[in-house]
Scaffold this active site. Structure first.
Site, PDB file in Angstrom:
ATOM      1  N   LYS A   8       1.247   4.287  -2.757  1.00  0.00           N
ATOM      2  CA  LYS A   8       0.886   5.645  -2.366  1.00  0.00           C
ATOM      3  C   LYS A   8       2.084   6.601  -2.392  1.00  0.00           C
ATOM      4  O   LYS A   8       1.927   7.788  -2.709  1.00  0.00           O
ATOM      5  CB  LYS A   8       0.225   5.640  -0.987  1.00  0.00           C
ATOM      6  CG  LYS A   8      -1.153   4.990  -0.986  1.00  0.00           C
ATOM      7  CD  LYS A   8      -2.137   5.742  -1.863  1.00  0.00           C
ATOM      8  CE  LYS A   8      -3.563   5.234  -1.705  1.00  0.00           C
ATOM      9  NZ  LYS A   8      -4.535   6.027  -2.499  1.00  0.00           N
ATOM     10  N   TYR A  47       0.838  -1.201   0.000  1.00  0.00           N
ATOM     11  CA  TYR A  47       0.000   0.000   0.000  1.00  0.00           C
ATOM     12  C   TYR A  47       0.871   1.250   0.000  1.00  0.00           C
ATOM     13  O   TYR A  47       0.657   2.181  -0.788  1.00  0.00           O
ATOM     14  CB  TYR A  47      -0.911  -0.021   1.229  1.00  0.00           C
ATOM     15  CG  TYR A  47      -1.958   1.064   1.247  1.00  0.00           C
ATOM     16  CD1 TYR A  47      -3.025   1.041   0.356  1.00  0.00           C
ATOM     17  CD2 TYR A  47      -1.895   2.103   2.176  1.00  0.00           C
ATOM     18  CE1 TYR A  47      -3.993   2.024   0.387  1.00  0.00           C
ATOM     19  CE2 TYR A  47      -2.854   3.096   2.208  1.00  0.00           C
ATOM     20  CZ  TYR A  47      -3.910   3.053   1.308  1.00  0.00           C
ATOM     21  OH  TYR A  47      -4.860   4.042   1.332  1.00  0.00           O
TER      22      TYR A  47
END
Length: 239
Positions: free
Chosen positions: A159, A155
């Site tokens: 990001k 993740y």
């Protein structure tokens, strides 16, 4: 004093609009009289969102990882309303596992949806905005895009990439009339947490409606300055 009236009649495209931050932002913008173009993979979810609105939003199936799908989404928005003033990239997924035991397919999916999807939407809507000499792009990043958090390897990788992409776009498009803003929230109470074990304490997270209002506030800032990046945190921190 914030003038929400300036949003009436403006065309705003939102990805990931069937739930979470995208849905809450769409509902708030509908109340303010914006022309909405809503995209997500969950067509039934989109129809449910549209049924709650006062207006008649343009609703389209959208897979942000598929360039042809993104091209159709942007093209239909432009042909329907003539131009798109704002793009809000909310589509995203998260799988939280230790990095060394994470399924490689999960890693690839997060990079594909979160990073590639944001790139494709910025590309096709951004080209249109440059041609019109004006527009706004808001990319939902995450505090995980600047902070190392255990269990967030894939993740965070995606990001961090979105934040880097956003900063490059700011440099490339600033002189062409297109403003690009990165929004970095801490934990937000969205369906993203439904599959996370053990269950986190969502009561201390940012209410999704609150974050949606912060996003809309960004669209109503006075002229003469721009907001490149904003971090929005729960009262007690990241969580």
């Amino acid at each position: 004093m914030i003038d929400f009236g300036q949003l009436r009649g403006r065309t705003i495209a939102i990805t990931g609009a069937s739930k979470g931050i995208g849905k809450a932002t769409a509902v708030f913008l509908d109340q303010l009289g914006a022309n909405l173009v809503l995209g997500a993979r969950n067509e039934n979810g989109l129809k449910s969102v549209a049924s709650q609105m006062h207006s008649n939003p343009l609703v389209m199936s959208l897979d942000v990882t598929d360039e042809s799908s993104v091209r159709r989404f942007a093209g239909q928005a432009i042909s329907t309303y003539g131009k798109v003033d704002v793009l809000i990239n909310c589509a995203g997924i998260g799988v939280f596992q230790p990095t060394l035991t994470m399924d490689t397919d999960d890693f690839d999916r997060m990079v594909s949806v979160n990073l590639r999807g944001t790139f494709l939407c910025c590309k096709h809507f951004g080209q249109h905005m440059v041609q019109n000499h004006g527009g706004r792009i808001i990319n939902l990043v995450s505090i995980a895009g600047t902070t190392a958090l255990s269990g967030c390897g894939g993740y965070s990788a995606s990001k961090f990439g979105v934040l880097g992409l956003t900063r490059v776009l700011q440099m490339e498009l600033r002189g062409k009339g297109v403003q690009v803003t990165a929004v970095l929230p801490g934990a937000v109470h969205t369906p993203l947490w439904d599959l996370v074990e053990p269950k986190p304490d969502t009561s201390q997270m940012i209410p999704v409606e609150s974050l949606a209002k912060h996003i809309v506030y960004l669209l109503c800032q006075p002229e003469g300055a721009v907001i490149d990046e904003i971090t929005i945190m729960p009262p007690l921190g990241i969580l």
